[in-house]
Motif scaffolding. Structure first.
Motif, mmCIF file in Angstrom:
data_model
loop_
_atom_site.group_PDB
_atom_site.id
_atom_site.type_symbol
_atom_site.label_atom_id
_atom_site.label_comp_id
_atom_site.label_asym_id
_atom_site.label_seq_id
_atom_site.Cartn_x
_atom_site.Cartn_y
_atom_site.Cartn_z
ATOM 1 N N ASN A 24 0.860 -1.114 0.012
ATOM 2 C CA ASN A 24 0.190 0.100 0.142
ATOM 3 C C ASN A 24 0.996 1.308 0.047
ATOM 4 O O ASN A 24 1.721 1.182 -0.672
ATOM 5 N N SER A 25 0.698 2.047 0.781
ATOM 6 C CA SER A 25 1.570 3.372 0.882
ATOM 7 C C SER A 25 2.660 3.193 1.935
ATOM 8 O O SER A 25 3.314 4.025 2.429
ATOM 9 N N ARG A 26 2.856 2.175 2.641
ATOM 10 C CA ARG A 26 3.782 1.741 3.563
ATOM 11 C C ARG A 26 5.087 1.063 2.837
ATOM 12 O O ARG A 26 5.133 0.467 1.944
ATOM 13 N N ARG A 27 6.274 1.610 3.506
ATOM 14 C CA ARG A 27 7.402 0.930 3.075
ATOM 15 C C ARG A 27 8.429 0.311 4.393
ATOM 16 O O ARG A 27 8.335 1.160 5.415
ATOM 17 N N THR A 28 8.650 -0.818 4.631
ATOM 18 C CA THR A 28 9.161 -1.358 5.824
ATOM 19 C C THR A 28 10.411 -1.895 5.505
ATOM 20 O O THR A 28 10.395 -2.886 4.681
ATOM 21 N N LEU A 29 11.361 -1.581 6.248
ATOM 22 C CA LEU A 29 12.872 -2.316 6.187
ATOM 23 C C LEU A 29 12.602 -3.551 7.103
ATOM 24 O O LEU A 29 12.340 -3.336 8.447
ATOM 25 N N MET A 30 13.255 -4.714 6.603
ATOM 26 C CA MET A 30 13.197 -5.844 7.216
ATOM 27 C C MET A 30 14.266 -6.813 6.906
ATOM 28 O O MET A 30 15.167 -6.544 5.962
ATOM 29 N N ARG A 31 14.714 -7.775 8.057
ATOM 30 C CA ARG A 31 15.681 -8.821 7.641
ATOM 31 C C ARG A 31 15.137 -9.893 6.696
ATOM 32 O O ARG A 31 13.867 -10.136 6.744
ATOM 33 N N LEU A 32 15.892 -10.019 5.576
ATOM 34 C CA LEU A 32 15.523 -10.955 4.582
ATOM 35 C C LEU A 32 15.563 -12.491 5.136
ATOM 36 O O LEU A 32 16.564 -12.890 5.404
ATOM 37 N N PRO A 33 14.245 -13.052 5.321
ATOM 38 C CA PRO A 33 14.399 -14.413 5.891
ATOM 39 C C PRO A 33 15.105 -15.544 4.853
ATOM 40 O O PRO A 33 15.056 -15.235 3.844
ATOM 41 N N GLU A 34 15.677 -16.563 5.579
ATOM 42 C CA GLU A 34 16.156 -17.352 4.576
ATOM 43 C C GLU A 34 15.152 -18.305 3.442
ATOM 44 O O GLU A 34 15.555 -18.580 2.595
ATOM 45 N N GLY A 35 14.032 -18.370 4.115
ATOM 46 C CA GLY A 35 13.227 -19.247 3.403
ATOM 47 C C GLY A 35 12.022 -18.298 3.027
ATOM 48 O O GLY A 35 11.773 -17.281 3.418
ATOM 49 N N TYR A 36 11.478 -18.726 1.805
ATOM 50 C CA TYR A 36 10.176 -17.781 1.192
ATOM 51 C C TYR A 36 9.029 -17.700 2.008
ATOM 52 O O TYR A 36 8.658 -16.624 2.350
ATOM 53 N N GLU A 37 8.695 -18.939 2.941
ATOM 54 C CA GLU A 37 7.434 -18.956 3.640
ATOM 55 C C GLU A 37 7.784 -17.961 5.042
ATOM 56 O O GLU A 37 6.927 -17.182 5.331
ATOM 57 N N GLY A 38 9.019 -17.819 5.363
ATOM 58 C CA GLY A 38 9.456 -16.864 6.468
ATOM 59 C C GLY A 38 9.238 -15.563 6.085
ATOM 60 O O GLY A 38 8.542 -14.518 6.772
ATOM 61 N N LEU A 39 9.437 -14.939 4.632
ATOM 62 C CA LEU A 39 9.231 -13.754 4.154
ATOM 63 C C LEU A 39 7.609 -13.386 4.035
ATOM 64 O O LEU A 39 6.940 -12.553 4.584
ATOM 65 N N VAL A 40 6.769 -14.439 3.690
ATOM 66 C CA VAL A 40 5.317 -14.389 3.755
ATOM 67 C C VAL A 40 4.797 -14.091 5.018
ATOM 68 O O VAL A 40 3.948 -13.386 5.346
ATOM 69 N N ASP A 41 5.334 -14.961 6.013
ATOM 70 C CA ASP A 41 4.851 -14.755 7.486
ATOM 71 C C ASP A 41 5.079 -13.574 8.164
ATOM 72 O O ASP A 41 4.473 -12.900 8.512
ATOM 73 N N ALA A 42 6.496 -13.053 7.760
ATOM 74 C CA ALA A 42 6.778 -11.734 8.119
ATOM 75 C C ALA A 42 6.039 -10.504 7.660
ATOM 76 O O ALA A 42 5.590 -9.511 8.238
ATOM 77 N N CYS A 43 5.587 -10.543 6.307
ATOM 78 C CA CYS A 43 4.813 -9.618 5.761
ATOM 79 C C CYS A 43 3.482 -9.571 6.404
ATOM 80 O O CYS A 43 2.702 -8.631 6.490
ATOM 81 N N ALA A 104 -0.155 10.513 -19.701
ATOM 82 C CA ALA A 104 -0.613 8.957 -20.004
ATOM 83 C C ALA A 104 -0.867 8.168 -18.714
ATOM 84 O O ALA A 104 0.056 8.309 -17.792
ATOM 85 N N THR A 105 -1.858 7.197 -18.652
ATOM 86 C CA THR A 105 -1.874 6.369 -17.319
ATOM 87 C C THR A 105 -1.199 4.896 -17.739
ATOM 88 O O THR A 105 -1.181 4.439 -18.729
ATOM 89 N N SER A 106 -0.599 4.663 -16.519
ATOM 90 C CA SER A 106 -0.015 3.479 -16.566
ATOM 91 C C SER A 106 -0.205 2.649 -15.272
ATOM 92 O O SER A 106 -0.914 3.209 -14.424
ATOM 93 N N SER A 107 0.037 1.303 -15.461
ATOM 94 C CA SER A 107 -0.237 0.619 -14.299
ATOM 95 C C SER A 107 0.839 0.703 -13.214
ATOM 96 O O SER A 107 2.026 0.689 -13.633
ATOM 97 N N ASN A 108 0.575 0.946 -12.029
ATOM 98 C CA ASN A 108 1.547 0.996 -10.918
ATOM 99 C C ASN A 108 1.634 -0.315 -10.122
ATOM 100 O O ASN A 108 0.642 -0.964 -9.814
ATOM 101 N N ASN A 109 3.028 -1.076 -10.133
ATOM 102 C CA ASN A 109 3.055 -2.019 -9.401
ATOM 103 C C ASN A 109 3.057 -2.341 -7.809
ATOM 104 O O ASN A 109 3.377 -3.081 -7.236
ATOM 105 N N GLY A 110 2.714 -1.046 -7.290
ATOM 106 C CA GLY A 110 2.711 -0.964 -5.924
ATOM 107 C C GLY A 110 3.684 0.133 -5.314
ATOM 108 O O GLY A 110 4.138 0.538 -4.770
#
Length: 110
Positions: A24-43, A104-110
């Motif tokens: 959304n409009s937030r930006r958060t700095l975080m430690r990058l987890p070793e595993g993909y699921e760890g990143l999903v859980d942290a988000c 011109a209107t363009s798509s914004n990826n977040g």
């Protein structure tokens, strides 16, 4: 995104890597987890996204700047060190189109 990296390498003996996550409009700095699921859980934890709400991630890689893409969790360990940013998407937050300088209107990826 330009030619900058959203991943910060910290000079420690633990080789800790940090990443800037966009939601959304937030930006958060975080430690990058070793595993993909760890990143999903942290988000989910950081952005208060319920476990039953669909969530997907788009990434930018250092060799493909300006492109946001999903990554197959099975290749996470192969690409983890090349990630330069991550964007969180849920069905309830859809990025709005943005206008470039020409109007011109363009798509914004977040």
């Amino acid at each position: 995104m330009g030619n900058h990296s959203s991943v910060l390498d910290v000079n420690t003996s633990d080789d800790i890597q940090f990443i800037l996550i966009y939601y959304n409009s937030r930006r958060t700095l975080m430690r990058l987890p070793e595993g993909y699921e760890g990143l999903v859980d942290a988000c989910r934890r950081l952005f208060l996204i319920p476990p039953d709400e669909e969530l997907w991630l788009n990434f930018e890689l250092d060799r493909i700047v300006g492109e946001h893409m999903e990554i197959d969790p099975q290749i996470w360990s192969n690409v983890r060190s090349t990630i330069t940013g991550a964007w969180v998407h849920t069905p309830y937050y859809q990025p709005r189109p943005s206008r470039d300088d020409s109007g011109a209107t363009s798509s914004n990826n977040g």
